[in-house]
Structures are given as structure tokens and as C-alpha cells.
Design an enzyme around this catalytic site. Structure first.
Site, PDB file in Angstrom:
ATOM      1  N   GLU A 157      -2.761  -8.932   2.976  1.00 12.19           N
ATOM      2  CA  GLU A 157      -3.144  -9.457   4.297  1.00 12.19           C
ATOM      3  C   GLU A 157      -4.635  -9.295   4.563  1.00 12.19           C
ATOM      4  O   GLU A 157      -5.151  -9.795   5.549  1.00 12.19           O
ATOM      5  CB  GLU A 157      -2.298  -8.774   5.388  1.00 12.19           C
ATOM      6  CG  GLU A 157      -2.673  -7.341   5.740  1.00 12.19           C
ATOM      7  CD  GLU A 157      -2.184  -6.277   4.754  1.00 12.19           C
ATOM      8  OE1 GLU A 157      -1.720  -6.629   3.652  1.00 12.19           O
ATOM      9  OE2 GLU A 157      -2.295  -5.085   5.092  1.00 12.19           O
TER      10      GLU A 157
ATOM     11  N   HIS B  42      -3.897  -4.692  -0.308  1.00 12.80           N
ATOM     12  CA  HIS B  42      -3.506  -5.288   0.967  1.00 12.80           C
ATOM     13  C   HIS B  42      -3.635  -6.807   0.879  1.00 12.80           C
ATOM     14  O   HIS B  42      -4.728  -7.339   1.062  1.00 12.80           O
ATOM     15  CB  HIS B  42      -4.408  -4.773   2.094  1.00 12.80           C
ATOM     16  CG  HIS B  42      -4.112  -3.372   2.479  1.00 12.80           C
ATOM     17  ND1 HIS B  42      -3.131  -3.051   3.395  1.00 12.80           N
ATOM     18  CD2 HIS B  42      -4.627  -2.201   2.063  1.00 12.80           C
ATOM     19  CE1 HIS B  42      -3.071  -1.739   3.534  1.00 12.80           C
ATOM     20  NE2 HIS B  42      -3.974  -1.189   2.725  1.00 12.80           N
TER      21      HIS B  42
ATOM     22  N   CYS C 285       0.844  -1.202   0.000  1.00  9.73           N
ATOM     23  CA  CYS C 285       0.000   0.000   0.000  1.00  9.73           C
ATOM     24  C   CYS C 285       0.879   1.253   0.000  1.00  9.73           C
ATOM     25  O   CYS C 285       1.648   1.449  -0.927  1.00  9.73           O
ATOM     26  CB  CYS C 285      -0.991  -0.044   1.167  1.00  9.73           C
ATOM     27  SG  CYS C 285      -2.309   1.160   0.996  1.00  9.73           S
TER      28      CYS C 285
END
Lengths: 206, 254
Positions: free
Chosen positions: A187, A185, A81
Site C-alpha cells: 500500500e 508494504h 509486514c
């Protein structure tokens, strides 16, 4: 294997560490140059403003440490990001601000003149022309979670790119030698994201 | 292919349990927040919103621990709201693993707080929650305290102001509809979506899957939030996504 997330006061480290843990990898968070230099993999997370992030990295003396680790040591480095944007040459967020210049790509605001909402929030599909180490076993047009208002251009023609379209095509991810970045992202992108992180973890130092 | 519309299951949490009331009164226990969040994650939810409705200071630590536990299990974005009043509240929730915070009454009392929060943590993690009630033809006002206290503030003008102050998203709840299961208030949803350039999440009133479709197709919402239709097993999140996709809405199905 030593995996270090760079701590410069602006990252959501926990989410990334939780994802790495799910994949069976321990990681640590550090701003100690010695730890960063001896790491096998470096992750530069980040949310917030580009200018403030660069100010923090410069004040902590980390800009040079990251640059040297990525270039002289050849340590695989992944920006996530804002962390990806920081690897670029400059951003126009809050006035022009120089980045880490590990890739010569500029960062500008998404084009809000077309019928799109900013920030770009949610799952969007990505695509690429050339496979790279990050895209192994991931299907074209897979969805990843984005949340950002500024985006990177693909000025540097020596890198491999992953793209996303939102008002305009922009860099959703790149690989330039051992330097990697993703605008989304991983994650927070469920199984596609975990797979991409696993691909990064399996990259060997050059 | 394009940016997908999002389905966001919402957990209203009181003293460590997921509850759901009708018009914010009359509470029904729906279970353990961590288990429920995990279930929605596995069903393909696009995000999860956790609203702490205890909102007492004693409950804060419990919330932080729950957010930590959820963040370990759930690999989709997590928004936490309820009692976010200071920059330090935001920092604590983000450090616990939240990706965004939802600011409600604190924005009404001190709009500058939204500016400060957005400047410090970035617009992408600041959601401004608007609780609106219809008070006349095409006229909606902001209410606080779970819908009990009128503020006299015009909801559409407020949304525009919050976007200018740096909100990254608007979470719009129709207080007339909340828990009533008669569908979103599409009028206020559309009015706000048309007035701001940031994403708008529609909330309050979902009773069946067609309501979700209407929120996007008629209300033009970017995301739809629902609670009770998922909590009590009427529908799974995956069924909701399939239903919306079949209605021609771009959804993330993989």
C-alpha cells in the site's frame, strides 16, 4: 465480495483501505469472528512488536479464528509486514514468541554485523524463482517499500517465495496454498504495490 | 541492485498552506498541501514529509484532516511532524494515515517519550528530528524553537542516545543551512551517520541537484530531504532522481 482487515489494535488499516479503494474495492475492519469467518478475503496488517500483536490476537480470540478461516474455510489470507511475520511459527523479538503457525518459518533479527543499517527502511528490489499469484505482471527486481528490523526465513520448503537481500537474503513474500504474506508494504509501494494488491484481490477462494 | 537511496520532498505547512522560509523566518506561500503531495507522488518521490509549523493546538484538527486527504491520494510513506508531544498525538496521526511521526522538541524535553513511543508503536514509525547548528570546529549543538533556542546538547551524542532509545530514523536538519540553498552541512551529516546504525535523512540547504548527490556520496546519508527546489518548479523529483542515478547512486526509477 467481503474483504476484511483484522483489527487487533496494531494495524495501519487506513493506508491499506485507501489502496483497496483506489483499486475499486470496499473493505471493512473487524474483530468479530462471525464477520471474519464469512469473509471472502482476509488481510492481516500490522506494525509494531510481534509479542504484543500475538498477545492481542490471543486475548481477542482471533488467533484460532484466523487459523480456521485460512485452513478449514480456505479463505485467501494476506499478512502485511508484521502481519506476515505473525503467520510464521515463532519470532525471537522480545524473547521467543509463538506465531499463528500457518507457515513453519521462523522470524529473527536482521543481521546487523555486516555494513547495514537497521531498521531496513526504504525501497528495495525483490526477486523470485517461481512465479506465484502475487507476482503476475510484476517484473523481477521491482522495488517495494520495506520498514522492519526482523525478517522471516524460508524454513518451510513447500511454499513459493519472493526474496529480498539486505545483509542476508530473507523472505519478502510467500504463497503457501491460500496463505500469503509480504514483508514490504504494497500500500506504500506505488504502482508495483497496487498491482500486487490487485493480484491478491483477484485470487479465488479454493 | 540494493536498497535505494530516498528522495523525500518536505512540506512545511502553516495554517493549511505549504510555506518555505529562509532560516525558518520569512515565509513564502507554495500552495495547497494535498495538491503538492499528489504532484510529488506522481513525480516518483520515495516518501513525503509533512511538517506542521503552526504547532498551535487549534491547528491540530486541520492537520489531521490534511493528513487524511493526503493519505487517500498518495501511495508512498508519509511522515508527519510538528507538535508531536504525547502518545495520543502519535495515535491520531497514524490513524489519520501517517506511517511515521517525527518527534523534535518533545524528545529534547523528555527523552523517555521516544522510548515509550517506540515501545508502543514500533521503531519503524518513530523518526527523531534533530535541528543542529555548528558552534565550533567539528562541534554541533541541538537547537529548538525553530533554531532560536540553544540547548547545549551535543548533536552527535544526542543522535546516538536517540538511536538507543528506539528511534527508527534520524531526520537531521542543519539550521545554519535551512533555506539558504548552499548545500547540506556535510560535516554533521557524516559525523552522525558514522555514529549511529539507523538510517539518517539529511535536510537543510539544498539549492541544486548536486547538493543531493553530495549528501549521499560525501555525507553518507541514507535519504535526502528537500523543499524549495521542488516547490517552486526549479526541478521535478524525477529530474533529481535521474541526476542522482547518473552520479552512480542506487535510486528507484521504475
Amino acid at each position: 465480495m467481503i474483504i476484511t482487515l483484522i483489527d487487533y489494535g496494531m494495524g495501519n488499516h487506513l493506508s491499506v483501505r485507501n489502496a483497496l479503494k483506489r483499486l475499486g474495492y470496499d473493505s471493512s475492519v473487524s474483530q468479530d469472528p462471525a464477520v471474519i469467518k464469512s469473509s471472502d478475503l482476509i488481510i492481516l496488517p500490522g506494525v509494531g512488536s510481534f509479542r504484543r500483536a500475538m498477545e492481542n490476537l490471543n486475548r481477542l480470540g482471533l488467533s484460532e479464528v484466523i487459523r480456521l478461516a485460512a485452513t478449514e474455510n480456505g479463505t485467501p489470507t494476506l499478512g502485511i509486514c508484521l502481519g506476515m511475520q505473525l503467520l510464521g511459527s515463532e519470532s525471537t523479538e522480545d524473547g521467543v514468541c509463538e506465531g499463528l503457525r500457518l507457515i513453519e518459518n521462523k522470524i529473527t533479527k536482521l543481521d546487523g554485523s555486516s555494513d547495514i543499517r537497521i531498521p531496513h527502511v526504504g525501497f528495495n528490489n525483490v526477486y523470485w524463482e517461481t512465479n506465484n499469484d502475487l507476482t503476475v505482471d510484476i517484473n523481477q527486481n521491482s522495488d517495494f517499500y520495506f520498514t522492519h528490523s526482523y525478517a522471516m526465513k524460508d524454513d518451510d520448503k513447500t511454499a513459493d517465495y519472493i526474496y529480498c537481500d539486505y545483509g542476508m537474503p530473507f523472505v519478502a513474500g510467500f504463497r503457501k496454498e491460500n496463505v500469503f504474506g509480504v514483508q514490504f508494504h504494497p500500500e506504500k509501494s506505488q504502482k508495483n504495490g497496487l498491482k500486487l494488491l490487485k493480484n491478491f484481490l483477484e485470487i479465488k477462494r479454493a | 541492485m540494493a536498497l535505494a537511496k530516498r528522495i523525500i520532498p518536505c512540506l512545511d505547512v502553516d495554517k493549511g498552506r505549504v510555506v518555505k522560509g529562509v532560516n525558518f523566518v520569512g515565509i513564502r506561500d507554495a500552495g495547497d498541501p494535498v495538491e503538492i503531495a499528489k504532484r510529488y507522488n506522481d513525480q516518483g518521490a520515495d516518501e513525503i514529509t509533512f511538517l506542521d509549523i503552526t504547532a498551535s493546538h487549534e491547528g491540530r484538527d486541520t492537520t489531521v484532516h490534511m493528513v487524511e486527504a493526503i493519505a487517500e491520494q498518495v501511495f508512498i510513506p508519509l511522515t508527519v511532524g510538528g507538535g508531536i508531544r504525547e502518545l495520543d498525538d502519535i495515535r491520531r496521526m497514524l490513524n489519520a494515515g501517517a506511517d511515521k511521526v517525527s518527534i523534535n522538541s518533545a524528545a529534547v524535553y523528555n527523552p523517555e517519550f521516544v522510548k515509550a513511543a517506540s515501545d508502543k508503536f514500533g521503531a519503524q514509525c518513530i523518526v527523531v528530528a534533530i535541528d543542529a547548528k555548528q558552534v565550533g570546529d567539528n562541534h554541533w549543538e541541538i537547537f529548538t524553537h525553530g533554531g532560536r533556542k540553544a540547548t547545549g546538547i551535543n548533536a552527535v551524542e544526542w543522535a546516538v542516545k536517540m538511536a538507543e532509545f528506539g528511534a527508527g530514523e534520524i531526520l537531521l536538519t542543519s539550521m545554519d543551512r535551512d533555506g539558504v540553498k548552499s548545500g547540506f552541512d556535510l560535516g554533521v551529516t557524516r559525523a552522525i551517520v558514522d555514529s549511529v546504525n539507523i538510517p539518517v535523512i539529511a535536510s537543510g540547504g539544498v539549492g541544486n541537484l548536486d547538493h543531493l548527490v553530495d549528501g549521499v556520496k560525501i555525507g553518507h546519508a541514507d535519504a535526502v530531504l528537500a523543499a524549495s527546489i521542488f516547490h517552486f518548479g526549479e526541478y521535478t523529483v524525477q529530474q533529481a532522481k535521474q541526476h542522482m542515478a547518473a552520479a552512480g547512486i542506487e535510486m528507484r526509477l521504475d
